[in-house]
Design a protein around this motif. Sequence first.
Motif, PDB file in Angstrom:
ATOM      1  N   TYR A 105       0.825  -1.200   0.000  1.00  0.00           N
ATOM      2  CA  TYR A 105       0.000   0.000   0.000  1.00  0.00           C
ATOM      3  C   TYR A 105       0.863   1.256   0.000  1.00  0.00           C
ATOM      4  O   TYR A 105       0.590   2.225  -0.733  1.00  0.00           O
ATOM      5  N   ILE A 106       1.896   1.275   0.830  1.00  0.00           N
ATOM      6  CA  ILE A 106       2.730   2.476   0.968  1.00  0.00           C
ATOM      7  C   ILE A 106       3.540   2.755  -0.291  1.00  0.00           C
ATOM      8  O   ILE A 106       3.653   3.902  -0.741  1.00  0.00           O
ATOM      9  N   SER A 109       0.660   2.562  -3.833  1.00  0.00           N
ATOM     10  CA  SER A 109      -0.640   3.227  -3.946  1.00  0.00           C
ATOM     11  C   SER A 109      -0.562   4.515  -4.760  1.00  0.00           C
ATOM     12  O   SER A 109      -1.469   4.818  -5.543  1.00  0.00           O
ATOM     13  N   MET A 110       0.506   5.273  -4.604  1.00  0.00           N
ATOM     14  CA  MET A 110       0.611   6.527  -5.339  1.00  0.00           C
ATOM     15  C   MET A 110       0.709   6.272  -6.843  1.00  0.00           C
ATOM     16  O   MET A 110       0.116   7.009  -7.649  1.00  0.00           O
ATOM     17  N   ASN A 117      -3.558  10.537  -0.043  1.00  0.00           N
ATOM     18  CA  ASN A 117      -4.055   9.921   1.183  1.00  0.00           C
ATOM     19  C   ASN A 117      -4.143   8.410   1.001  1.00  0.00           C
ATOM     20  O   ASN A 117      -5.034   7.886   0.315  1.00  0.00           O
ATOM     21  N   ILE A 118      -3.225   7.680   1.629  1.00  0.00           N
ATOM     22  CA  ILE A 118      -3.181   6.229   1.473  1.00  0.00           C
ATOM     23  C   ILE A 118      -4.409   5.575   2.088  1.00  0.00           C
ATOM     24  O   ILE A 118      -4.893   4.552   1.593  1.00  0.00           O
ATOM     25  N   SER A 121      -7.048   5.510  -0.390  1.00  0.00           N
ATOM     26  CA  SER A 121      -6.720   4.514  -1.416  1.00  0.00           C
ATOM     27  C   SER A 121      -7.113   3.114  -0.965  1.00  0.00           C
ATOM     28  O   SER A 121      -7.686   2.330  -1.737  1.00  0.00           O
ATOM     29  N   VAL A 122      -6.822   2.799   0.299  1.00  0.00           N
ATOM     30  CA  VAL A 122      -7.127   1.467   0.807  1.00  0.00           C
ATOM     31  C   VAL A 122      -8.631   1.247   0.916  1.00  0.00           C
ATOM     32  O   VAL A 122      -9.179   0.246   0.443  1.00  0.00           O
ATOM     33  N   TYR A 126      -8.599  -0.330  -2.898  1.00  0.00           N
ATOM     34  CA  TYR A 126      -8.125  -1.684  -2.621  1.00  0.00           C
ATOM     35  C   TYR A 126      -9.175  -2.517  -1.875  1.00  0.00           C
ATOM     36  O   TYR A 126      -9.343  -3.706  -2.147  1.00  0.00           O
TER      37      TYR A 126
END
Length: 322
Positions: A105-106, A109-110, A117-118, A121-122, A126
């Motif tokens: 994710y880290i 994700s970008m 904002n992760i 995104s999650v 995801y």
Amino acid sequence: MKMKDLFAVVMLLGIYSLLSASFFVAMDAVDVAFTEAAVGAGISTLLMLVVITMTGRSEKTTRHKPWLALLVVVFTGGVLIYGTFDMPYFGIADAPIHSHVAPRYINESMKEIGIPNIVTSVLASYRAFDTFGEVVVIFTAGIGVMALLSVGRRPEEDEKTTAINDSMHEEYLVIRIVTKMLIPFILLYALYVQFHGDFGPGGGFQAGVIFAAAIILYTMLFGLTTARKVINQSFIQFIAAAGVLLYGCVGIVSMLNGANFFDYNVLASDPVAGQHLGILLIEWGVGCTVASVMIMIFFNFAGRREMQQNNEKVNNIEGDSL
């Protein structure tokens, strides 16, 4: 010591939620803190206070000891604790989440989602299917409350209660004027939280609760009858269903374009642009459903209580006139 005062219990729960939000901020989980403060310390406290006005402030003395219920709770708690034995120790560096999930994710994700904002995104990409389940649960809760507590009103009752609310207007004149000035800014802040969730703390859940809190504040000061004239309940129910439908349709459109359910890459020619569009749409659906359901729940709880109070006031006024 067993606490019998339900009002004190609700206040303690609100304080606990606020402290929990502070702990989340200290651990840099700002999105979780935002949700805890808005839902736990905010609107949940208001809803429980409304319930207390219907059930009474003091807990009734139990005439029997529910040993069976105690055994069920102890057994269930024991099973849950036993299930944690196979989990990795808290904070251990080589836990699976630190070895596989979090780095993905880290680091990715970008590039894959394209938003800073992760957390968004999650939750919105995801794990969009899980979030969809949460929205459906909220919508189902609203439908359940409506089925159990929905109160029909006659036009003559609305005329009597409107006269009572008008007579009470001067009693809280200053508070009502200040509230009228604040409500537009609260609603504007809710929209900011709604559309800024890609870049900072916020999103549909938090924005929906803040928007509903503004409507509930208006209802508490101006009365349920006045609020019903401003906010059409049928329209609110439609918005609640439309939010869930919008969220689900985004996944269906993804499947019709040959991708997986809630795979936003196919929603636009550029995969990142498709992710932005998909997240914007599903967050809007979440905000609409959450705000509408919170308003529906409060209206139905408060409607029961206000009907009792207004009937008493109408009877007193009619008795004094005789």
